[in-house]
Design a protein around this motif. Structure first.
Motif, PDB file in Angstrom:
ATOM      1  N   HIS A 149       0.827  -1.206   0.000  1.00 34.62           N
ATOM      2  CA  HIS A 149       0.000   0.000   0.000  1.00 34.62           C
ATOM      3  C   HIS A 149       0.863   1.259   0.000  1.00 34.62           C
ATOM      4  O   HIS A 149       1.789   1.390   0.797  1.00 34.62           O
ATOM      5  CB  HIS A 149      -0.928   0.017   1.217  1.00 34.62           C
ATOM      6  N   GLN A 150       0.528   2.188  -0.912  1.00 38.11           N
ATOM      7  CA  GLN A 150       1.184   3.494  -1.026  1.00 38.11           C
ATOM      8  C   GLN A 150       2.667   3.402  -1.390  1.00 38.11           C
ATOM      9  O   GLN A 150       3.456   4.290  -1.063  1.00 38.11           O
ATOM     10  CB  GLN A 150       1.007   4.299   0.265  1.00 38.11           C
ATOM     11  N   ILE A 151       3.043   2.343  -2.100  1.00 35.40           N
ATOM     12  CA  ILE A 151       4.436   2.194  -2.516  1.00 35.40           C
ATOM     13  C   ILE A 151       4.826   3.227  -3.563  1.00 35.40           C
ATOM     14  O   ILE A 151       6.006   3.488  -3.788  1.00 35.40           O
ATOM     15  CB  ILE A 151       4.707   0.751  -3.036  1.00 35.40           C
ATOM     16  N   TRP A 152       3.852   3.866  -4.212  1.00 34.69           N
ATOM     17  CA  TRP A 152       4.169   4.858  -5.259  1.00 34.69           C
ATOM     18  C   TRP A 152       4.321   6.275  -4.713  1.00 34.69           C
ATOM     19  O   TRP A 152       4.605   7.196  -5.457  1.00 34.69           O
ATOM     20  CB  TRP A 152       3.119   4.824  -6.373  1.00 34.69           C
ATOM     21  N   ASP A 180      -0.224  -0.410 -10.501  1.00 32.11           N
ATOM     22  CA  ASP A 180      -1.048  -0.463  -9.295  1.00 32.11           C
ATOM     23  C   ASP A 180      -1.659  -1.847  -9.109  1.00 32.11           C
ATOM     24  O   ASP A 180      -1.747  -2.359  -7.996  1.00 32.11           O
ATOM     25  CB  ASP A 180      -2.152   0.590  -9.377  1.00 32.11           C
ATOM     26  N   THR A 181      -2.096  -2.448 -10.222  1.00 31.84           N
ATOM     27  CA  THR A 181      -2.651  -3.803 -10.177  1.00 31.84           C
ATOM     28  C   THR A 181      -1.542  -4.838 -10.102  1.00 31.84           C
ATOM     29  O   THR A 181      -1.637  -5.805  -9.340  1.00 31.84           O
ATOM     30  CB  THR A 181      -3.519  -4.057 -11.419  1.00 31.84           C
ATOM     31  N   ARG A 193      10.491  -5.269   5.792  1.00 27.63           N
ATOM     32  CA  ARG A 193       9.559  -4.640   6.724  1.00 27.63           C
ATOM     33  C   ARG A 193       9.407  -3.156   6.390  1.00 27.63           C
ATOM     34  O   ARG A 193      10.344  -2.380   6.504  1.00 27.63           O
ATOM     35  CB  ARG A 193      10.041  -4.837   8.166  1.00 27.63           C
ATOM     36  N   LEU A 194       8.204  -2.810   5.952  1.00 24.73           N
ATOM     37  CA  LEU A 194       7.896  -1.455   5.518  1.00 24.73           C
ATOM     38  C   LEU A 194       7.019  -0.776   6.571  1.00 24.73           C
ATOM     39  O   LEU A 194       6.030  -1.352   7.022  1.00 24.73           O
ATOM     40  CB  LEU A 194       7.168  -1.473   4.176  1.00 24.73           C
TER      41      LEU A 194
END
Length: 255
Positions: A149-152, A180-181, A193-194
């Protein structure tokens, strides 16, 4: 380990979006004049003159090939700043971000840190975040993300995270929007670990939508000396920002 003097900032962009990339860098220089970033800007034909803050790197034309090429000579454990040109900073709480960087470079168990919590990370924490918080040396709360989630959004990552994500992508990615997909088809490794800060320390604008320039980005660029190419001289009707500082909006999208 002290705050690093230089951090490689990996930019996802291409020649056609050079004005958008210049806009991203312009706002980092404006909001954080002594920032530590050296922007690694890929190009196919439209190169540029290297400076202390910008390095132009000849790269493949495909998205996957571009990112893997930019990372090729960087060690897996090195911290980089991931900054796709589809986002640009509007506000940054610089003194706090400096604290965050000095903290994560001392942390052996962290692989990523995002300091703009929005969308699903804010609205659906039970689905997107692990329940146990982590407190850093400055007393800030980190929440561990379950997936991509929100990697962009712009964030600090160890190289191994970005290399793994893009190595699992298909060789041909028809458009950036498809990522995104595609990202959701890649399992995030548990050792990658993010984290995201519980409190927001930035607001970002979204630059484009399906190859057209968003109105917020267009209006922002028009206030600079950056020249827009003809294909970005007519904005769409979208106004998209991400993040919340005290007294401001979380995520807005208006027409």
């Amino acid at each position: 380990m002290s705050f690093p003097n230089k951090i490689k900032a990996i930019v996802l962009t291409c020649d056609r979006y050079r004005a958008i990339t210049r806009h991203v860098i312009f706002h980092y220089d404006r909001l954080w004049p002594d920032h530590p970033f050296v922007f690694h800007v890929p190009y196919q034909e439209l190169g540029g003159t290297d400076t202390k803050r910008v390095k132009y790197i000849p790269s493949p034309s495909d998205i996957k090939g571009t990112i893997l090429h930019l990372l090729a000579e960087i060690d897996d454990e090195e911290w980089i700043y991931w900054c796709p040109d589809d986002k640009y900073p509007i506000e940054l709480v610089v003194n706090k971000i400096v604290d965050l960087v000095s903290d994560i470079v001392r942390s052996a168990d962290m692989s990523g840190l995002l300091f703009c919590r929005s969308n699903a990370l804010l609205r659906r924490p039970e689905a997107t975040l692990h329940p146990q918080p982590k407190i850093n040396s400055f007393g800030d709360v980190y929440l561990e993300r379950k997936g991509w989630h929100q990697i962009w959004i712009h964030q600090f990552l160890r190289v191994k995270v970005l290399r793994f994500l893009f190595s699992q992508m298909p060789e041909r990615i028809a458009s950036a929007k498809l990522m995104d997909t595609l990202k959701d088809q890649v399992p995030k490794l548990p050792e990658h670990r993010l984290f995201v800060t519980r409190e927001n320390f930035a607001i970002f604008g979204e630059s484009t939508h399906k190859g057209t320039i968003n109105r917020n980005c267009y209006e922002s660029i028009k206030r600079t000396k950056i020249e827009l190419p003809k294909w970005f001289r007519k904005p769409n009707d979208k106004h998209v920002t991400l993040g919340k500082l005290e007294g401001q909006s979380i995520t807005t999208q208006s027409r």
